[in-house]
Every structure is written in C-alpha cells, then in structure tokens.
Design a protein around this motif. Structure first.
Motif, PDB file in Angstrom:
ATOM      1  N   MET A   1       0.817  -1.180   0.000  1.00  0.00           N
ATOM      2  CA  MET A   1       0.000   0.000   0.000  1.00  0.00           C
ATOM      3  C   MET A   1       0.874   1.262   0.000  1.00  0.00           C
ATOM      4  O   MET A   1       0.547   2.236  -0.669  1.00  0.00           O
ATOM      5  N   ILE A   2       1.975   1.216   0.724  1.00  0.00           N
ATOM      6  CA  ILE A   2       2.880   2.372   0.750  1.00  0.00           C
ATOM      7  C   ILE A   2       3.513   2.583  -0.617  1.00  0.00           C
ATOM      8  O   ILE A   2       3.595   3.716  -1.111  1.00  0.00           O
TER       9      ILE A   2
ATOM     10  N   VAL B   1       3.396   5.910  -2.995  1.00  0.00           N
ATOM     11  CA  VAL B   1       4.611   6.560  -3.496  1.00  0.00           C
ATOM     12  C   VAL B   1       4.607   6.585  -5.015  1.00  0.00           C
ATOM     13  O   VAL B   1       4.967   7.589  -5.637  1.00  0.00           O
ATOM     14  N   ASP B   2       4.172   5.502  -5.632  1.00  0.00           N
ATOM     15  CA  ASP B   2       4.111   5.430  -7.087  1.00  0.00           C
ATOM     16  C   ASP B   2       3.121   6.456  -7.644  1.00  0.00           C
ATOM     17  O   ASP B   2       3.379   7.083  -8.668  1.00  0.00           O
ATOM     18  N   ALA B   3       2.006   6.651  -6.958  1.00  0.00           N
ATOM     19  CA  ALA B   3       1.013   7.624  -7.422  1.00  0.00           C
ATOM     20  C   ALA B   3       1.525   9.054  -7.279  1.00  0.00           C
ATOM     21  O   ALA B   3       1.264   9.911  -8.125  1.00  0.00           O
TER      22      ALA B   3
END
Length: 61
Positions: A1-2, A6-8
C-alpha cells in the motif's frame, strides 16, 4: 500500500510534475544570482586601507 502511494505521488504523469521537475534548476540559478548580487555589494562596501597600511598582496610584492 505504501509503494502504491509513493508510485502515485512520484508518477511523472502527475499534474504537478511538469512544474516541479525544473524547480532545482530555478533554485540553483536563483542562488547563483543572489550570490553574485551579494558579492558585488560586499566588494562595493569594503573600503581600501587608509594611510601606509598595505594589503597582503602589495606587501608581499
């Protein structure tokens, strides 16, 4: 989820990325310009030595 979060946020297709990628370049140019202005003001404010006191370079010569 983290990593998805971060990717978004760090995705190059994000709306803010177009302005933010050049921010370090603008900051570096602004810092260089500020340094030049402050250095010129410092040199203009410095007075030459009075009397028979010579600078280090003149004394060495």
């Amino acid at each position: 989820m983290i990593t998805a979060g971060v990717d978004a946020v760090l995705d190059p297709r994000a709306d803010w990325w177009g302005a933010a990628w050049s921010l370090p370049w603008w900051l570096a140019c602004g810092a260089a310009l500020a340094w030049i202005v402050l250095r010129v003001r410092e040199k203009a404010a410095r007075r030459p030595p009075y009397g028979g006191v010579q600078g280090d370079w003149e004394q060495a010569a």
